[in-house]
Design a protein around this motif. Sequence first.
Motif, PDB file in Angstrom:
ATOM      1  N   ARG A 210      31.289   1.445  26.178  1.00 30.24           N
ATOM      2  CA  ARG A 210      30.743   1.156  25.476  1.00 30.24           C
ATOM      3  C   ARG A 210      30.851   0.409  24.066  1.00 30.24           C
ATOM      4  O   ARG A 210      30.700  -0.505  23.453  1.00 30.24           O
ATOM      5  CB  ARG A 210      30.084   2.046  25.079  1.00 30.24           C
ATOM      6  N   ASP A 211      32.432  -0.155  23.936  1.00 33.70           N
ATOM      7  CA  ASP A 211      33.470  -0.597  22.940  1.00 33.70           C
ATOM      8  C   ASP A 211      33.864  -2.051  23.349  1.00 33.70           C
ATOM      9  O   ASP A 211      34.321  -2.714  22.870  1.00 33.70           O
ATOM     10  CB  ASP A 211      34.251   0.287  22.825  1.00 33.70           C
TER      11      ASP A 211
ATOM     12  N   ALA B  30      27.487   9.969  27.314  1.00 29.96           N
ATOM     13  CA  ALA B  30      27.952   9.008  26.556  1.00 29.96           C
ATOM     14  C   ALA B  30      28.923   8.541  27.486  1.00 29.96           C
ATOM     15  O   ALA B  30      30.040   7.934  27.961  1.00 29.96           O
ATOM     16  CB  ALA B  30      28.920   9.112  25.948  1.00 29.96           C
TER      17      ALA B  30
ATOM     18  N   ARG C 107      24.667  -2.455  33.321  1.00 32.09           N
ATOM     19  CA  ARG C 107      24.977  -1.131  33.220  1.00 32.09           C
ATOM     20  C   ARG C 107      25.236  -0.065  33.994  1.00 32.09           C
ATOM     21  O   ARG C 107      23.866  -0.647  34.921  1.00 32.09           O
ATOM     22  CB  ARG C 107      24.271  -1.139  31.853  1.00 32.09           C
TER      23      ARG C 107
ATOM     24  N   ASP D  19      27.423   5.378  29.426  1.00 37.09           N
ATOM     25  CA  ASP D  19      27.347   4.235  30.057  1.00 37.09           C
ATOM     26  C   ASP D  19      28.027   2.900  30.374  1.00 37.09           C
ATOM     27  O   ASP D  19      29.363   3.237  29.193  1.00 37.09           O
ATOM     28  CB  ASP D  19      26.127   3.388  28.902  1.00 37.09           C
TER      29      ASP D  19
END
Length: 447
Positions: free
Chosen positions: A108-109, A76, A60, A78
């Motif tokens: 993130r998806d 939001a 990450r 990351d």
Amino acid sequence: MKIASKSGVPTADDLIALVRERGIRNVSLMHVGGDGWLKTLDFVPLSANHLRDILAGGERADGSSLFSGTGIKTGASDIVLRPRIDTAFMDPFAPHPTLCVLCSHVGRDGEPLDESPDTIVQRAHRRVINETDSELWALGECEYFLGRRASEEDIYGADDRGYHATAPFVFGEGLRREAMAILGEMGVPVKYGHSEVGYVEATTGDDLIWEQHEIELALAPLPKAADAIVVTQWVLRNLAHQRGMRCRFAPMVREGHAGSGLHFHFSPVRDGQHLAGVLEDGSLPDEAKWLIGGLARMAGALMAFGNTEAGSFDRLLQGKEAPTSVTWGRFNRDALIRLPIQAHDAEGNAVTPPTIEFRLPDGSAHPHLLLAAAAQAMLRGRSMELLDELLDKTHVERARDEPEATGSVPRSFEQVADAVEREREWLEAGGVFPPGLLDRLIDHLRG
């Protein structure tokens, strides 16, 4: 050193075996940030399984810091660095053996991160393939200045006389040759290198003398061509730092002297055949016409990615082989877009592929975003109903007789912003450039 295997393409198992056999303790995930520079995240793997997890899944990172100004929110932010195993190489500058792997960026998806320069150039490259059944390849002419304090040895330098000079008439020859050797060992394809015309004497305000050189890379598919520029600049900066020199890619070191361009050569490729050259009947292949027309139409918008510093406009306006009008032609170095001469053997067989040279970008360019925009420009040219008319109007021979028929490139960031707004539909086409990124780019250009 480039990492390879018996099959030619390394796997995670190959890298794990290499780390074990050589006792390598450091592993570095390298990637391109929003500023176009290489970034790094370093590891000391705890075990073979730990290393396997790193190579398979990455790690990450904070996207709002890496891609500041693109709209990624800190709440939001990351993202994941996803290693590309086939890019692995040994760091030639690390004091301890270090394995490096270039990475892409994942949101993130689990999908490629929209704001990532790597994602953008990959999408543009795939769009060309999907819509034209051809690839677009490129190479960059990486010009740079080396600076060092003057000494009694520096008796030969002279402005505009350094082109293809050799030692002792230039001091940077050894560094340039070492850089080329290192790049070759890392797997970065290099075409050639030489000294360039620029030379700037020391003054009371700047006690460094500056000498210009160039490393021209070899043709590669767009994503690899973009990576090659970033890695080449990284290698040159490291070598200069080791030798107590400065290395600058800025479009201007000092007004009145040659600036540093970052010309790009392009070649559409289908079934292994390069399609940038003139056909036997004197015409151009369709793919070449699409690219020339698209670059001519979108040149001003491409400056948002290829000419990003105030000195970019100084380089263009002082006119030292820097184009200011939107023209194209064969061989002519005054043109914005030109078809350079090809090398042939004694029997007349071409020994180098034909290319289309785009002479507008400079050393401030963001290679990934610029090459993605060039791919979008090629597809823009493919869609033009009046493409032949545009090519006729912007040909350099006609421009001599009718200079008012061709436009000029932007001369301010405000004009570049206007050009991006005019062409943003084509930049966004196919989901290549995110709308939010272009919104913030335009705001930045308007300052």
